[in-house]
Scaffold this active site. Structure first.
Site, mmCIF file in Angstrom:
data_model
loop_
_atom_site.group_PDB
_atom_site.id
_atom_site.type_symbol
_atom_site.label_atom_id
_atom_site.label_comp_id
_atom_site.label_asym_id
_atom_site.label_seq_id
_atom_site.Cartn_x
_atom_site.Cartn_y
_atom_site.Cartn_z
ATOM 1 N N TYR A 26 0.819 -1.227 0.000
ATOM 2 C CA TYR A 26 0.000 0.000 0.000
ATOM 3 C C TYR A 26 0.847 1.270 0.000
ATOM 4 O O TYR A 26 1.833 1.365 0.728
ATOM 5 C CB TYR A 26 -0.886 0.067 1.255
ATOM 6 C CG TYR A 26 -2.071 -0.874 1.270
ATOM 7 C CD1 TYR A 26 -2.394 -1.686 0.193
ATOM 8 C CD2 TYR A 26 -2.877 -0.947 2.401
ATOM 9 C CE1 TYR A 26 -3.480 -2.535 0.242
ATOM 10 C CE2 TYR A 26 -3.970 -1.798 2.452
ATOM 11 C CZ TYR A 26 -4.260 -2.599 1.368
ATOM 12 O OH TYR A 26 -5.334 -3.429 1.423
HETATM 13 N N1 LIG Z 1 -7.329 -7.560 1.912
HETATM 14 C C1 LIG Z 1 -7.604 -6.893 0.821
HETATM 15 O O1 LIG Z 1 -7.391 -7.382 -0.299
HETATM 16 C C2 LIG Z 1 -8.186 -5.517 0.938
HETATM 17 C C3 LIG Z 1 -8.754 -4.870 -0.168
HETATM 18 C C4 LIG Z 1 -9.309 -3.590 0.005
HETATM 19 C C5 LIG Z 1 -9.290 -2.995 1.255
HETATM 20 N N2 LIG Z 1 -8.727 -3.654 2.310
HETATM 21 C C6 LIG Z 1 -8.657 -3.028 3.642
HETATM 22 O O2 LIG Z 1 -9.864 -2.407 4.024
HETATM 23 C C7 LIG Z 1 -9.587 -1.071 4.486
HETATM 24 C C8 LIG Z 1 -10.714 -0.154 4.189
HETATM 25 O O3 LIG Z 1 -11.282 -0.416 2.959
HETATM 26 P P1 LIG Z 1 -11.354 0.628 1.749
HETATM 27 O O4 LIG Z 1 -10.614 1.862 2.047
HETATM 28 O O5 LIG Z 1 -11.037 -0.169 0.558
HETATM 29 O O6 LIG Z 1 -12.924 0.908 1.665
HETATM 30 P P2 LIG Z 1 -14.025 1.478 2.658
HETATM 31 O O7 LIG Z 1 -13.598 1.496 4.063
HETATM 32 O O8 LIG Z 1 -15.253 0.754 2.277
HETATM 33 O O9 LIG Z 1 -14.166 2.959 2.082
HETATM 34 C C9 LIG Z 1 -13.274 3.948 2.476
HETATM 35 C C10 LIG Z 1 -13.493 5.185 1.636
HETATM 36 O O10 LIG Z 1 -14.834 5.675 1.762
HETATM 37 C C11 LIG Z 1 -14.822 7.085 1.934
HETATM 38 N N3 LIG Z 1 -15.311 7.334 3.299
HETATM 39 C C12 LIG Z 1 -14.897 6.754 4.468
HETATM 40 N N4 LIG Z 1 -15.623 7.167 5.510
HETATM 41 C C13 LIG Z 1 -16.529 8.020 5.019
HETATM 42 C C14 LIG Z 1 -17.575 8.781 5.602
HETATM 43 N N5 LIG Z 1 -17.838 8.701 6.904
HETATM 44 N N6 LIG Z 1 -18.331 9.577 4.788
HETATM 45 C C15 LIG Z 1 -18.085 9.640 3.460
HETATM 46 N N7 LIG Z 1 -17.105 8.952 2.846
HETATM 47 C C16 LIG Z 1 -16.330 8.137 3.613
HETATM 48 C C17 LIG Z 1 -13.380 7.524 1.687
HETATM 49 O O11 LIG Z 1 -13.135 7.695 0.282
HETATM 50 P P3 LIG Z 1 -13.619 8.948 -0.566
HETATM 51 O O12 LIG Z 1 -13.714 10.121 0.357
HETATM 52 O O13 LIG Z 1 -12.593 9.094 -1.641
HETATM 53 O O14 LIG Z 1 -14.944 8.521 -1.137
HETATM 54 C C18 LIG Z 1 -12.603 6.304 2.134
HETATM 55 O O15 LIG Z 1 -11.335 6.194 1.555
HETATM 56 C C19 LIG Z 1 -8.323 -0.680 3.739
HETATM 57 O O16 LIG Z 1 -7.616 0.287 4.435
HETATM 58 C C20 LIG Z 1 -7.577 -1.997 3.640
HETATM 59 O O17 LIG Z 1 -6.743 -2.173 4.745
HETATM 60 C C21 LIG Z 1 -8.197 -4.891 2.170
#
Ligand SMILES: NC(=O)c1ccc[n+]([C@@H]2O[C@H](COP(=O)([O-])OP(=O)(O)OC[C@H]3O[C@@H](n4cnc5c(N)ncnc54)[C@H](OP(=O)(O)O)[C@@H]3O)[C@@H](O)[C@H]2O)c1
Length: 297
Positions: A26
């Site tokens: 990352y």
């Molecule tokens: N193991 C794997 O293969 C894998 C794959 C993906 C993710 N992950 C893990 O999951 C964690 C989180 O997932 P993710 O970042 O992919 O997706 P998520 O948590 O579903 O979405 C996060 C995104 O949503 C928006 N957001 C967050 N809180 C918000 C709120 N309260 N109001 C409005 N918008 C909000 C932000 O982006 P915007 O503001 O740009 O919309 C933020 O970057 C990652 O850090 C990672 O460690 C793991």
């Protein structure tokens, strides 16, 4: 974004958040230099909160094609630990299985993570993107070596319910593995700010094109449920749903506003009938978000 992210980290720790998840792949740019781990290690080291001592840093080790021996995974784990400024990685996870495309590498992967555990570089072993079938295989291997598997992280949220439908959650429960829900806000889709008229930027807009048109009815149900709890927001309902399904959601937050919003998912619970209502609304969407290409069966 680094100074803002450090403020987000410090506030999250102060608010009692214990688990922070990253990966050695990352934030790396072209050089795969583990920048996200470096930042997280620095943030924890400099964190002024008393709560910092209880923080669990979790990272994921990528099965890069050049990591083909068990030794290369142990080396990768040591390098991650150094970037996190820790002697031992509290939770070291295999980022994905190579079972779908390079099954021969899988053996080195498993041996490497088990060796890293035995050598004390990793405190607890976790997995990611494993399905129930592959999970049983690795569990058999790890059991034979006396290495417990603590966690499995998969994409799990109201628009990606496969872990509760294809036996992943059931298998985890049977084997004593805790399920971590990644992308619990469906990368922002479940926050209500994206729509057909206002799609998410970049690749997310392309990947989620098909899910956006039927999304409003689900968001409407989430809104009604949130209102019944004194005005809980959509992200708060989405994250609470994950917790009520006995998983640990790991939402990403890019700024203080998002963090404060997401913290509001704690300290209350959806009722059983509300969970059923949300499940039904999710079924009506009729589409799931696309799955990680490395997800195994
Ligand atoms: N193991 C794997 O293969 C894998 C794959 C993906 C993710 N992950 C893990 O999951 C964690 C989180 O997932 P993710 O970042 O992919 O997706 P998520 O948590 O579903 O979405 C996060 C995104 O949503 C928006 N957001 C967050 N809180 C918000 C709120 N309260 N109001 C409005 N918008 C909000 C932000 O982006 P915007 O503001 O740009 O919309 C933020 O970057 C990652 O850090 C990672 O460690 C793991």
């Amino acid at each position: 974004m680094d100074p803002e992210l450090e403020r987000v980290f410090n506030r999250a720790v102060e608010a009692g958040v214990k688990l922070f998840d990253t990966a050695d792949s990352y934030g790396t740019g072209a050089g795969f230099d583990g920048r996200s781990e470096t930042l997280l290690g620095r943030f924890l080291k400099n964190c002024p909160s008393d709560e910092a001592k209880d923080v669990i840093l979790a990272t994921k080790l990528a099965p890069f094609p050049w990591r083909v021996t068990s030794g290369s995974f142990v080396k990768a784990a040591r390098e991650s630990a150094a970037r996190l400024q820790l002697e031992k990685i509290p939770l070291g996870q295999l980022h994905w299985s190579t079972g779908n495309y390079q099954p021969l590498q899988e053996g080195a992967l498993w041996a490497g993570i088990a060796d890293a555990y035995d050598e004390g570089v990793i405190g607890a072993v976790g997995l990611s993107n494993y399905g129930p079938k592959q999970l049983r295989k690795i569990h058999k291997y790890m059991s034979a070596r006396g290495v417990p598997i603590s966690t499995l992280q998969v994409q799990y949220h109201l628009l990606s319910r496969f872990p509760e439908l294809n036996g992943t959650k059931e298998t985890c429960d049977e084997l004593g593995i805790k399920l971590i829900a990644y992308s619990p806000l469906a990368l922002g889709l479940l926050t209500g700010k994206y729509s057909v008229e206002n799609p998410p930027p970049g690749i997310r807009g392309v990947a989620y094109k098909g899910v956006l048109p039927p999304l409003p009815t689900l968001l409407e149900t989430m809104r009604e449920v949130g209102d019944a709890h004194g005005g809980k927001t959509l992200p708060q309902v989405a994250l609470n749903w994950c917790m009520c399904k006995d998983t640990v959601p790991i939402p990403g937050a890019k700024n203080m506003r998002q963090l404060e919003d997401n913290l509001g998912s704690l300290g209350w619970r959806l009722s059983a009938s509300e969970i059923e209502e949300l499940d039904r609304a999710a079924v009506k969407v009729g589409k799931s978000t696309s799955q990680n290409i490395f997800q195994t069966s």
